[in-house]
Write a protein that holds these residues in place. Structure first.
Motif, PDB file in Angstrom:
ATOM      1  N   ASN A 233       0.828  -1.215   0.000  1.00 44.85           N
ATOM      2  CA  ASN A 233       0.000   0.000   0.000  1.00 44.85           C
ATOM      3  C   ASN A 233       0.860   1.262   0.000  1.00 44.85           C
ATOM      4  O   ASN A 233       0.518   2.256  -0.651  1.00 44.85           O
ATOM      5  N   LEU A 234       1.995   1.238   0.729  1.00 48.02           N
ATOM      6  CA  LEU A 234       2.879   2.409   0.751  1.00 48.02           C
ATOM      7  C   LEU A 234       3.575   2.600  -0.591  1.00 48.02           C
ATOM      8  O   LEU A 234       3.796   3.731  -1.028  1.00 48.02           O
ATOM      9  N   VAL A 235       3.912   1.479  -1.245  1.00 48.48           N
ATOM     10  CA  VAL A 235       4.481   1.585  -2.597  1.00 48.48           C
ATOM     11  C   VAL A 235       3.444   2.177  -3.546  1.00 48.48           C
ATOM     12  O   VAL A 235       3.755   3.049  -4.368  1.00 48.48           O
ATOM     13  N   ALA A 236       2.202   1.717  -3.437  1.00 50.78           N
ATOM     14  CA  ALA A 236       1.133   2.243  -4.280  1.00 50.78           C
ATOM     15  C   ALA A 236       0.934   3.738  -4.063  1.00 50.78           C
ATOM     16  O   ALA A 236       0.550   4.471  -4.990  1.00 50.78           O
ATOM     17  N   ALA A 237       1.229   4.203  -2.845  1.00 48.80           N
ATOM     18  CA  ALA A 237       1.101   5.632  -2.549  1.00 48.80           C
ATOM     19  C   ALA A 237       2.282   6.439  -3.062  1.00 48.80           C
ATOM     20  O   ALA A 237       2.322   7.663  -2.888  1.00 48.80           O
ATOM     21  N   GLY A 238       3.269   5.769  -3.675  1.00 49.00           N
ATOM     22  CA  GLY A 238       4.408   6.465  -4.257  1.00 49.00           C
ATOM     23  C   GLY A 238       5.512   6.797  -3.285  1.00 49.00           C
ATOM     24  O   GLY A 238       6.356   7.653  -3.560  1.00 49.00           O
ATOM     25  N   LEU A 239       5.556   6.102  -2.132  1.00 48.58           N
ATOM     26  CA  LEU A 239       6.540   6.432  -1.104  1.00 48.58           C
ATOM     27  C   LEU A 239       7.858   5.691  -1.280  1.00 48.58           C
ATOM     28  O   LEU A 239       8.786   5.894  -0.504  1.00 48.58           O
ATOM     29  N   GLY A 240       7.954   4.833  -2.283  1.00 50.37           N
ATOM     30  CA  GLY A 240       9.195   4.110  -2.507  1.00 50.37           C
ATOM     31  C   GLY A 240       8.953   2.828  -3.273  1.00 50.37           C
ATOM     32  O   GLY A 240       7.838   2.562  -3.745  1.00 50.37           O
ATOM     33  N   VAL A 241      10.010   2.021  -3.397  1.00 52.77           N
ATOM     34  CA  VAL A 241       9.938   0.714  -4.051  1.00 52.77           C
ATOM     35  C   VAL A 241      10.230  -0.351  -3.006  1.00 52.77           C
ATOM     36  O   VAL A 241      10.659  -0.052  -1.893  1.00 52.77           O
ATOM     37  N   SER A 242      10.009  -1.600  -3.376  1.00 50.87           N
ATOM     38  CA  SER A 242      10.307  -2.666  -2.436  1.00 50.87           C
ATOM     39  C   SER A 242      10.469  -3.974  -3.186  1.00 50.87           C
ATOM     40  O   SER A 242      10.277  -4.055  -4.402  1.00 50.87           O
ATOM     41  N   MET A 243      10.843  -5.009  -2.439  1.00 49.46           N
ATOM     42  CA  MET A 243      10.843  -6.379  -2.949  1.00 49.46           C
ATOM     43  C   MET A 243       9.900  -7.178  -2.072  1.00 49.46           C
ATOM     44  O   MET A 243       9.999  -7.143  -0.840  1.00 49.46           O
ATOM     45  N   VAL A 244       8.992  -7.885  -2.714  1.00 47.35           N
ATOM     46  CA  VAL A 244       7.970  -8.632  -1.973  1.00 47.35           C
ATOM     47  C   VAL A 244       7.858 -10.038  -2.556  1.00 47.35           C
ATOM     48  O   VAL A 244       8.215 -10.283  -3.711  1.00 47.35           O
ATOM     49  N   PRO A 245       7.358 -11.003  -1.772  1.00 49.77           N
ATOM     50  CA  PRO A 245       7.147 -12.352  -2.298  1.00 49.77           C
ATOM     51  C   PRO A 245       6.220 -12.339  -3.506  1.00 49.77           C
ATOM     52  O   PRO A 245       5.276 -11.539  -3.577  1.00 49.77           O
ATOM     53  N   ALA A 246       6.484 -13.238  -4.448  1.00 47.72           N
ATOM     54  CA  ALA A 246       5.720 -13.257  -5.699  1.00 47.72           C
ATOM     55  C   ALA A 246       4.226 -13.444  -5.474  1.00 47.72           C
ATOM     56  O   ALA A 246       3.405 -12.962  -6.263  1.00 47.72           O
ATOM     57  N   SER A 247       3.848 -14.142  -4.412  1.00 43.43           N
ATOM     58  CA  SER A 247       2.431 -14.377  -4.143  1.00 43.43           C
ATOM     59  C   SER A 247       1.676 -13.094  -3.833  1.00 43.43           C
ATOM     60  O   SER A 247       0.445 -13.065  -3.904  1.00 43.43           O
TER      61      SER A 247
END
Length: 297
Positions: A233-247
């Motif tokens: 949700n924070l990435v969607a808000a444009g606050l940064g990028v991340s790495m998350v599990p594929a699921s």
């Protein structure tokens, strides 16, 4: 008074004949008569009227007959329940999960098949962070938990690896890097990161940091969240990028896009933690099912 006295009495009351009751019970008639006499002496009332051919219940015997039948039925139900619980076909089990676990198809499959195969087992689910779940398992408040790797293995806990899944890069939907189908970790060197603290999930945290360092940089973490879904949700808000599990691709947010990482992609490990020397047959069934489904291609 023993249960055998009740069984003997009920057999005679149903047959109304000592010889037939003795044959049904597989004992001799004289011992059966003696047992009934002992029961009558203990109760202080005659239970049968002796007739030329057979017997009849007295008024006290009729009342005792219904109570004895009820007691024997309750004992039989209790015996069946104990046997079913010992086999793991009945009882209760509480399973913990980290926030991202329910999104993985294999975890969904394990829980669904357990519910279908063991419908009489009450399955309760609870959600928390990996450290909290490990403490709850050790304390015995939950039976097992789907977690990411722990910071350290606590004595008395078994941490069993189930499967690994690729990490994906999560980007704001309008991010320039989103024009590429796959990305290298190095491409994120100048980007602000959204992460969770190491205390929340040390295994996944360390994997991401290690991937960045292999890419020649240390990530600039500008926002922290307590859960993976919050990171998305924070990435969607444009606050940064991340790495998350594929699921986590199952989170269909208009504000976030996911991109595969060039090989070798870092991995997110899912484990099952449970107590050493546990005694739950239902948990044994869950573990067997989890191992079987985790090894499937």
């Amino acid at each position: 008074m023993e249960l055998r006295h009740l069984r003997y009495f009920v057999a005679v009351a149903e047959e109304l004949h000592f010889t037939r009751a003795a044959q049904r019970l597989g004992i001799g008639q004289p011992p059966l008569s003696q047992q009934i006499q002992q029961l009558e002496t203990e109760l202080g009332a005659p239970l049968f009227k002796r007739l030329p051919r057979g017997v009849a219940l007295t008024e006290a015997g009729m009342a005792f007959f219904f109570d004895a039948k009820a007691v024997l039925a309750q004992v039989e139900r209790a015996t069946r329940n104990v046997q079913r619980i010992a086999r793991g076909d009945q009882g209760a089990i509480t399973i913990g999960m980290i926030n991202s676990a329910p999104f993985h198809p294999r975890v969904q499959l394990i829980l669904r098949e357990f519910r279908e195969q063991y419908r009489s087992v009450q399955l309760s689910l609870t959600e928390a962070s990996t450290p909290e779940l490990a403490k709850a398992v050790l304390a015995g408040t939950i039976d097992a938990a789907f977690v990411r790797p722990l910071i350290s293995d606590d004595p008395g806990l078994i941490v069993e690896t189930l499967f690994d899944e690729d990490l994906l890069i999560a980007l704001p939907a309008n991010h320039p890097l989103g024009q590429q189908k796959t990305l290298s970790v190095e491409s994120l060197a100048r980007e602000p990161f959204v992460m969770f603290s190491r205390e929340v999930g040390s295994g996944l945290y360390d994997e991401i940091i290690a991937a960045c360092r292999r890419g020649g940089f240390s990530p600039r973490i500008e926002q922290q969240a307590s859960q993976v879904t919050s990171i998305v949700n924070l990435v969607a808000a444009g606050l940064g990028v991340s790495m998350v599990p594929a699921s986590m691709r199952q989170i269909n947010s208009d504000g976030v896009i996911y991109r595969r990482i060039d090989d070798p992609a870092p991995k997110a490990r899912m484990s099952l933690v449970y107590r050493e020397n546990y005694q739950s047959a239902s948990l044994s069934h869950l573990l067997a099912l989890a191992r079987q489904r985790s090894q499937a291609p």
